[in-house]
Design a protein around this motif. Structure first.
Motif, PDB file in Angstrom:
ATOM      1  N   GLU A   1      36.550 -28.158  66.208  1.00  0.00           N
ATOM      2  CA  GLU A   1      37.808 -28.102  66.952  1.00  0.00           C
ATOM      3  C   GLU A   1      38.121 -26.675  67.383  1.00  0.00           C
ATOM      4  O   GLU A   1      39.276 -26.239  67.329  1.00  0.00           O
ATOM      5  N   GLY A   2      37.130 -25.927  67.756  1.00  0.00           N
ATOM      6  CA  GLY A   2      37.341 -24.590  68.278  1.00  0.00           C
ATOM      7  C   GLY A   2      37.811 -23.595  67.246  1.00  0.00           C
ATOM      8  O   GLY A   2      38.561 -22.687  67.565  1.00  0.00           O
ATOM      9  N   GLY A   3      37.412 -23.748  66.013  1.00  0.00           N
ATOM     10  CA  GLY A   3      37.808 -22.822  64.969  1.00  0.00           C
ATOM     11  C   GLY A   3      39.030 -23.273  64.195  1.00  0.00           C
ATOM     12  O   GLY A   3      39.291 -22.790  63.103  1.00  0.00           O
TER      13      GLY A   3
ATOM     14  N   ALA B   1      31.483 -20.561  74.485  1.00  0.00           N
ATOM     15  CA  ALA B   1      30.272 -21.164  73.905  1.00  0.00           C
ATOM     16  C   ALA B   1      29.693 -22.258  74.791  1.00  0.00           C
ATOM     17  O   ALA B   1      28.475 -22.414  74.879  1.00  0.00           O
ATOM     18  N   THR B   2      30.552 -23.022  75.468  1.00  0.00           N
ATOM     19  CA  THR B   2      30.041 -24.131  76.278  1.00  0.00           C
ATOM     20  C   THR B   2      29.334 -23.663  77.539  1.00  0.00           C
ATOM     21  O   THR B   2      28.613 -24.430  78.170  1.00  0.00           O
ATOM     22  N   ALA B   3      29.533 -22.414  77.929  1.00  0.00           N
ATOM     23  CA  ALA B   3      28.845 -21.866  79.096  1.00  0.00           C
ATOM     24  C   ALA B   3      27.485 -21.289  78.715  1.00  0.00           C
ATOM     25  O   ALA B   3      26.697 -20.948  79.595  1.00  0.00           O
ATOM     26  N   ARG B   4      27.224 -21.173  77.422  1.00  0.00           N
ATOM     27  CA  ARG B   4      25.975 -20.559  76.961  1.00  0.00           C
ATOM     28  C   ARG B   4      24.896 -21.623  76.750  1.00  0.00           C
ATOM     29  O   ARG B   4      25.199 -22.780  76.456  1.00  0.00           O
ATOM     30  N   SER B   5      23.649 -21.178  76.852  1.00  0.00           N
ATOM     31  CA  SER B   5      22.558 -22.097  76.545  1.00  0.00           C
ATOM     32  C   SER B   5      22.466 -22.236  75.030  1.00  0.00           C
ATOM     33  O   SER B   5      22.809 -21.332  74.288  1.00  0.00           O
TER      34      SER B   5
ATOM     35  N   LYS C   1      28.962 -24.378  85.139  1.00  0.00           N
ATOM     36  CA  LYS C   1      29.314 -24.417  83.718  1.00  0.00           C
ATOM     37  C   LYS C   1      30.750 -24.021  83.446  1.00  0.00           C
ATOM     38  O   LYS C   1      31.137 -23.853  82.293  1.00  0.00           O
ATOM     39  N   GLY C   2      31.546 -23.822  84.469  1.00  0.00           N
ATOM     40  CA  GLY C   2      32.935 -23.447  84.258  1.00  0.00           C
ATOM     41  C   GLY C   2      33.064 -21.979  83.922  1.00  0.00           C
ATOM     42  O   GLY C   2      32.330 -21.151  84.436  1.00  0.00           O
ATOM     43  N   GLY C   3      34.016 -21.659  83.025  1.00  0.00           N
ATOM     44  CA  GLY C   3      34.274 -20.269  82.681  1.00  0.00           C
ATOM     45  C   GLY C   3      33.367 -19.761  81.589  1.00  0.00           C
ATOM     46  O   GLY C   3      32.205 -20.139  81.485  1.00  0.00           O
ATOM     47  N   LYS C   4      33.945 -18.887  80.749  1.00  0.00           N
ATOM     48  CA  LYS C   4      33.156 -18.266  79.687  1.00  0.00           C
ATOM     49  C   LYS C   4      33.275 -19.063  78.391  1.00  0.00           C
ATOM     50  O   LYS C   4      33.981 -20.063  78.323  1.00  0.00           O
TER      51      LYS C   4
END
Length: 148
Positions: A51-53, A38-42, A33-36
């Motif tokens: 657009e990331g905030g 939101a995209t690494a979370r279920s 899942k790469g690094g840390k």
């Protein structure tokens, strides 16, 4: 025949990838899942415009005009399109589709406009008529019927 002689039926089997089972598996630590973040979370389901905030593009660009939600939309037919019809023909939605003048009827139906001349008397059935179309159809000896 012994049990060790039995062969499995050959068909492709794909095993589920087991992630998070140590470095040696090749799918350890971050489990692909790469690094840390939101995209690494279920359960991460960010919308397509996120657009990331940062303020999204559709909110940054200026808005112009007005879209009327109550606008009536008709499929337009002119009298010049009906000149090839034979005398006494009943012109309705089915007939217009059959002839090929109409492919798709819009939300509010069909509107007949008075552009062109009508020579044959026709019975025209539609949702709406312009005043000039009514006059020209009646002048040719035809009949106008308005669908509700």
């Amino acid at each position: 025949m012994n049990l060790n002689d039995v062969k499995a039926i050959p068909y492709p089997r794909k095993h589920k990838k087991r992630v998070g089972r140590g470095r040696g598996s090749g799918m350890g630590k971050t489990s692909g899942k790469g690094g840390k973040g939101a995209t690494a979370r279920s359960g991460n389901e960010t919308s397509i415009q996120f657009e990331g905030g940062q303020t999204p593009l559709f909110r940054r660009i200026p808005k112009r005009g007005f879209n009327n939600p109550f606008k009536k939309r008709y499929t337009i037919i002119n009298l010049k399109d009906l000149t090839d019809m034979e005398k006494g023909t009943i012109v309705n939605v089915e007939k217009l589709k059959e002839v090929g003048l109409v492919k798709k009827v819009r939300e509010n139906g069909i509107k007949i406009l008075g552009e062109g001349e009508l020579k044959n008397p026709l019975t025209v059935i539609a949702n709406k008529f312009s005043q000039s179309a009514i006059e020209k159809i009646k002048a040719a000896g035809g009949e106008v019927k308005v669908l509700s």
